[in-house]
Design a protein around this motif. Sequence first.
Motif, PDB file in Angstrom:
ATOM      1  N   PHE A 105       0.842  -1.188   0.000  1.00 21.81           N
ATOM      2  CA  PHE A 105       0.000   0.000   0.000  1.00 21.81           C
ATOM      3  C   PHE A 105       0.877   1.238   0.000  1.00 21.81           C
ATOM      4  CE2 PHE A 105       0.776  -1.343   4.296  1.00 21.81           C
ATOM      5  CZ  PHE A 105       1.020  -0.181   5.008  1.00 21.81           C
ATOM      6  N   GLU A 106       0.253   2.371  -0.308  1.00 21.38           N
ATOM      7  CA  GLU A 106       0.947   3.654  -0.270  1.00 21.38           C
ATOM      8  C   GLU A 106       0.235   4.585   0.700  1.00 21.38           C
ATOM      9  OE1 GLU A 106       2.015   7.485  -3.018  1.00 21.38           O
ATOM     10  OE2 GLU A 106       1.872   5.539  -4.000  1.00 21.38           O
ATOM     11  N   PRO A 107       0.862   4.859   1.850  1.00 19.13           N
ATOM     12  CA  PRO A 107       0.278   5.823   2.780  1.00 19.13           C
ATOM     13  C   PRO A 107       0.307   7.237   2.180  1.00 19.13           C
ATOM     14  CG  PRO A 107       1.921   4.448   3.868  1.00 19.13           C
ATOM     15  CD  PRO A 107       2.059   4.237   2.393  1.00 19.13           C
ATOM     16  N   ILE A 108      -0.668   8.048   2.568  1.00 23.43           N
ATOM     17  CA  ILE A 108      -0.763   9.415   2.066  1.00 23.43           C
ATOM     18  C   ILE A 108      -0.946  10.380   3.234  1.00 23.43           C
ATOM     19  CG2 ILE A 108      -1.606   8.800  -0.234  1.00 23.43           C
ATOM     20  CD1 ILE A 108      -4.458   9.337   0.767  1.00 23.43           C
ATOM     21  N   GLY A 109      -0.829  11.672   2.927  1.00 29.82           N
ATOM     22  CA  GLY A 109      -1.063  12.709   3.937  1.00 29.82           C
ATOM     23  C   GLY A 109      -0.102  12.603   5.089  1.00 29.82           C
ATOM     24  N   GLY A 110      -0.627  12.575   6.316  1.00 31.23           N
ATOM     25  CA  GLY A 110       0.197  12.523   7.516  1.00 31.23           C
ATOM     26  C   GLY A 110       0.439  11.120   8.041  1.00 31.23           C
ATOM     27  N   ALA A 111       0.105  10.102   7.251  1.00 30.03           N
ATOM     28  CA  ALA A 111       0.322   8.719   7.694  1.00 30.03           C
ATOM     29  C   ALA A 111       1.814   8.389   7.698  1.00 30.03           C
ATOM     30  CB  ALA A 111      -0.419   7.760   6.763  1.00 30.03           C
ATOM     31  N   PRO A 112       2.244   7.529   8.614  1.00 33.54           N
ATOM     32  CA  PRO A 112       3.645   7.100   8.600  1.00 33.54           C
ATOM     33  C   PRO A 112       4.015   6.517   7.235  1.00 33.54           C
ATOM     34  CG  PRO A 112       2.559   6.344  10.591  1.00 33.54           C
ATOM     35  CD  PRO A 112       1.487   6.921   9.699  1.00 33.54           C
ATOM     36  N   HIS A 116       5.655   6.529   0.295  1.00 36.56           N
ATOM     37  CA  HIS A 116       6.447   5.315   0.092  1.00 36.56           C
ATOM     38  C   HIS A 116       5.521   4.155  -0.262  1.00 36.56           C
ATOM     39  CE1 HIS A 116       9.324   7.745   2.309  1.00 36.56           C
ATOM     40  NE2 HIS A 116      10.264   6.882   1.956  1.00 36.56           N
ATOM     41  N   THR A 117       6.056   3.160  -0.914  1.00 30.20           N
ATOM     42  CA  THR A 117       5.348   1.907  -1.114  1.00 30.20           C
ATOM     43  C   THR A 117       5.736   1.009   0.050  1.00 30.20           C
ATOM     44  OG1 THR A 117       5.396   2.145  -3.517  1.00 30.20           O
ATOM     45  CG2 THR A 117       5.038  -0.083  -2.637  1.00 30.20           C
ATOM     46  N   VAL A 118       4.753   0.614   0.837  1.00 27.82           N
ATOM     47  CA  VAL A 118       4.993  -0.177   2.037  1.00 27.82           C
ATOM     48  C   VAL A 118       4.573  -1.621   1.767  1.00 27.82           C
ATOM     49  CG1 VAL A 118       4.390  -0.472   4.482  1.00 27.82           C
ATOM     50  CG2 VAL A 118       4.654   1.835   3.517  1.00 27.82           C
ATOM     51  N   ARG A 119       5.433  -2.519   2.188  1.00 26.55           N
ATOM     52  CA  ARG A 119       5.143  -3.950   2.102  1.00 26.55           C
ATOM     53  C   ARG A 119       5.210  -4.524   3.516  1.00 26.55           C
ATOM     54  NH1 ARG A 119       7.434  -2.352  -2.439  1.00 26.55           N
ATOM     55  NH2 ARG A 119       6.781  -3.260  -4.408  1.00 26.55           N
ATOM     56  N   ARG A 120       4.199  -5.322   3.832  1.00 22.96           N
ATOM     57  CA  ARG A 120       4.199  -5.955   5.146  1.00 22.96           C
ATOM     58  C   ARG A 120       3.528  -7.322   5.068  1.00 22.96           C
ATOM     59  NH1 ARG A 120       0.177  -1.592   8.010  1.00 22.96           N
ATOM     60  NH2 ARG A 120      -1.746  -2.299   7.054  1.00 22.96           N
ATOM     61  N   ARG A 121       3.815  -8.150   6.037  1.00 24.96           N
ATOM     62  CA  ARG A 121       3.174  -9.444   6.215  1.00 24.96           C
ATOM     63  C   ARG A 121       2.087  -9.270   7.267  1.00 24.96           C
ATOM     64  NH1 ARG A 121       3.382 -12.926   2.645  1.00 24.96           N
ATOM     65  NH2 ARG A 121       3.095 -14.557   4.171  1.00 24.96           N
ATOM     66  N   PHE A 122       1.027 -10.052   7.162  1.00 27.81           N
ATOM     67  CA  PHE A 122      -0.053  -9.935   8.132  1.00 27.81           C
ATOM     68  C   PHE A 122      -0.612 -11.302   8.509  1.00 27.81           C
ATOM     69  CE2 PHE A 122      -2.480 -10.357   4.289  1.00 27.81           C
ATOM     70  CZ  PHE A 122      -3.612 -11.039   4.677  1.00 27.81           C
ATOM     71  N   THR A 123      -1.182 -11.343   9.682  1.00 25.55           N
ATOM     72  CA  THR A 123      -2.000 -12.463  10.149  1.00 25.55           C
ATOM     73  C   THR A 123      -3.234 -11.840  10.778  1.00 25.55           C
ATOM     74  OG1 THR A 123      -0.081 -13.851  10.599  1.00 25.55           O
ATOM     75  CG2 THR A 123      -2.143 -14.440  11.709  1.00 25.55           C
ATOM     76  N   ASP A 124      -4.395 -12.204  10.265  1.00 20.75           N
ATOM     77  CA  ASP A 124      -5.663 -11.715  10.806  1.00 20.75           C
ATOM     78  C   ASP A 124      -6.485 -12.901  11.285  1.00 20.75           C
ATOM     79  OD1 ASP A 124      -4.988  -9.160   9.989  1.00 20.75           O
ATOM     80  OD2 ASP A 124      -6.439  -9.085   8.349  1.00 20.75           O
ATOM     81  N   LEU A 125      -7.017 -12.793  12.479  1.00 19.65           N
ATOM     82  CA  LEU A 125      -7.961 -13.773  12.995  1.00 19.65           C
ATOM     83  C   LEU A 125      -9.328 -13.090  13.019  1.00 19.65           C
ATOM     84  CD1 LEU A 125      -8.572 -16.536  14.299  1.00 19.65           C
ATOM     85  CD2 LEU A 125      -8.165 -15.438  16.512  1.00 19.65           C
ATOM     86  N   PHE A 143       8.138  -4.856   6.291  1.00 24.55           N
ATOM     87  CA  PHE A 143       9.477  -5.315   5.968  1.00 24.55           C
ATOM     88  C   PHE A 143      10.144  -4.484   4.886  1.00 24.55           C
ATOM     89  CE2 PHE A 143       6.789  -7.945   3.222  1.00 24.55           C
ATOM     90  CZ  PHE A 143       7.460  -7.874   1.997  1.00 24.55           C
ATOM     91  N   ASP A 144       9.391  -3.554   4.284  1.00 23.32           N
ATOM     92  CA  ASP A 144       9.974  -2.668   3.293  1.00 23.32           C
ATOM     93  C   ASP A 144       9.111  -1.417   3.162  1.00 23.32           C
ATOM     94  OD1 ASP A 144      11.805  -1.901   1.161  1.00 23.32           O
ATOM     95  OD2 ASP A 144      10.212  -2.421  -0.254  1.00 23.32           O
ATOM     96  N   ALA A 145       9.760  -0.271   3.093  1.00 25.82           N
ATOM     97  CA  ALA A 145       9.081   1.012   2.852  1.00 25.82           C
ATOM     98  C   ALA A 145      10.007   1.814   1.934  1.00 25.82           C
ATOM     99  CB  ALA A 145       8.800   1.742   4.146  1.00 25.82           C
ATOM    100  N   SER A 146       9.766   1.665   0.624  1.00 23.48           N
ATOM    101  CA  SER A 146      10.614   2.300  -0.384  1.00 23.48           C
ATOM    102  C   SER A 146       9.914   3.516  -0.970  1.00 23.48           C
ATOM    103  CB  SER A 146      10.912   1.308  -1.509  1.00 23.48           C
ATOM    104  OG  SER A 146      11.518   0.141  -0.999  1.00 23.48           O
ATOM    105  N   PRO A 147      10.663   4.539  -1.349  1.00 24.29           N
ATOM    106  CA  PRO A 147      10.025   5.691  -2.002  1.00 24.29           C
ATOM    107  C   PRO A 147       9.187   5.236  -3.200  1.00 24.29           C
ATOM    108  CG  PRO A 147      12.320   6.160  -1.535  1.00 24.29           C
ATOM    109  CD  PRO A 147      12.115   4.692  -1.243  1.00 24.29           C
ATOM    110  N   ALA A 148       7.981   5.815  -3.311  1.00 21.98           N
ATOM    111  CA  ALA A 148       7.055   5.417  -4.394  1.00 21.98           C
ATOM    112  C   ALA A 148       7.572   5.880  -5.739  1.00 21.98           C
ATOM    113  CB  ALA A 148       5.683   6.005  -4.132  1.00 21.98           C
TER     114      ALA A 148
END
Length: 148
Positions: A105-112, A116-125, A143-148
Motif C-alpha cells: 500500500f501507499e500511505p498518504i497525507g500525515g500517515a507514517p 512510500h510503497t509499504v510492504r508488510r506481512r499480516f496475520t488476521d484472525l 518489511f519494506d518502505a521504499s520511495p514510491a
Amino acid sequence: MDKMSKWEAADAAVAKALEHPRVAAAIEAMSALDAAIVAGDKDGFLAAFDEESVTNNPMNAISRIADSARFFAGGKLAYSYFHRTIDYAAPRGDDEVILMGGEVFEPIGGAPNAGHTVRRRFTDLWQLKPDGWKVAVRQSTVFDASPA
C-alpha cells in the motif's frame, strides 16, 4: 494506482479455501475493511472491529479499538491504494477464520511512510460475532518502505 483496494489468492489452495462459507464471509468482511480504509470511511473501518479487538498497528504498537479510531481520525491510517495477497485462508473452530499473507500500500497525507510503497506481512484472525465478522486479532510487520 488510483484509490482502490483489491486482493488475490496466492495459489490454488487459497482459491479452494474460498469455497468454505466462513472463509468466503471473512474475505468479504476483509474486502469491506480494505475499501473503507482507502475511501477514508472511518465508520466502515471501525465496523470491522469490536470492543475486544487487538491489533499490532502500523506504528508497531498494540492498539485497541479506541486507539485505532483515534489513529484513523488523525490521518495515520490513510492509503491511496491497498492490495493484499492471501497466502493462507482457513476456518478455525466453529466461529473463526485465519487469513495470512502480504500487503502492499501507499500511505498518504500525515500517515507514517507517506509517499512510500509499504510492504508488510499480516496475520488476521476473524471471528463471527452477533453483528457479523470482526477482526479479533491482527498482527502485521512492515518489511519494506521504499520511495514510491
